[in-house]
Design an enzyme around this catalytic site. Sequence first.
Site, PDB file in Angstrom:
ATOM      1  N   GLY A  21       0.868  -1.186   0.000  1.00 29.84           N
ATOM      2  CA  GLY A  21       0.000   0.000   0.000  1.00 29.84           C
ATOM      3  C   GLY A  21       0.897   1.225   0.000  1.00 29.84           C
ATOM      4  CG  PHE A  25       3.763  10.767   5.938  1.00 29.07           C
ATOM      5  CD1 PHE A  25       2.501  10.550   6.460  1.00 29.07           C
ATOM      6  CD2 PHE A  25       4.284  12.044   5.941  1.00 29.07           C
ATOM      7  CE1 PHE A  25       1.784  11.591   7.007  1.00 29.07           C
ATOM      8  CE2 PHE A  25       3.571  13.087   6.476  1.00 29.07           C
ATOM      9  CZ  PHE A  25       2.317  12.868   7.018  1.00 29.07           C
ATOM     10  CG  ASP A 137      -8.889   5.817  12.721  1.00 26.22           C
ATOM     11  OD1 ASP A 137      -8.485   6.496  11.771  1.00 26.22           O
ATOM     12  OD2 ASP A 137     -10.093   5.638  12.994  1.00 26.22           O
TER      13      ASP A 137
END
Length: 273
Positions: A21, A25, A137
């Site tokens: 992926g 950054f 998250d």
Amino acid sequence: TQKEPKREWSLNDFEIGKPLGKGKFGRVYVAREAQSKYVVALKVLFKKQIDKYRIHHQLRREMEIQTSLRHPNILRLYGWFHDEERIVLILEYAHGGELYGLLRDNTHLTEKQAATYILSLAQALAYCHQKHVIHRDIKPENLLLDHEGRLKIADFGWSVQSSSKRRTMCGTLDYLAPEMVENKAHDYAVDNWTLGILCYEFLYGTPPFEAESQRDTFRRIANIDLNFPSSPQVSAEAKHLISQLLVKDSSKRLSLEKIMEHPWIIRNADPSG
Ligand SMILES: COc1ccc(C(=O)Nc2ccccc2)cc1NC(=O)CCSCc1cnc2[nH]ccc2c1
């Protein structure tokens, strides 16, 4: 565990494999440590980007937190190294891929699978909360599976737009608690809300407040516009747990401890994770 030997790693200690992926950054790759053949995920961050967004302290702080977290349901950060232009994070590789993939291929999970994942999440979150870490998250996109199907909170730190991410991912309100969409102060209890969202989504295949527009999703969340479709067939105990988590008043949501003791969890979850 005995102290892992502290040694300076470098990129040529690893054979780099396929990309997993890419994020704002940098990119993530599967990799194998040349000596031990141990498979890891390497997350390559570019110093220029880190400088540009001035997030050194954020990254350092996160590294301190992540390396101190040791829990079977939290993806490990084994360490990191850097060269002139890159910082490389050495992460645990979850061989089972994204939980989201399982959801997509099966439309919805069995009550045993769902209860097992909710128990794992509650245990991982209880561990984080006692270490005063709450920035987990927990969207399906941030949940990975190891080779035994055990759940790992991967917590992408900063947004990682990996290929198989659902398009609605960026900016989806589906997982936000009322106090967050209404921009009120929020605390640990948002995680309890999110567990309710995830439990619903594991059992029905879609999040409970999904709507055509963000505005409608916002309104459905604010009004707790929750209903349970007649299909697939879901037990009353599961609905009971969901209804005790998707509560507007964050102080009234079932605590992580109470989730772990809930009859639906006790009856359906595989305690080995
Ligand atoms: C503990 O974890 C992390 C710790 C820190 C950061 C991070 O980027 N921090 C940051 C970056 C810049 C500024 C400030 C902070 C990211 C992660 N975690 C991931 O990125 C998970 C997916 S990468 C691994 C992985 C494994 N196993 C897989 N199996 C299939 C895909 C896959 C993907």
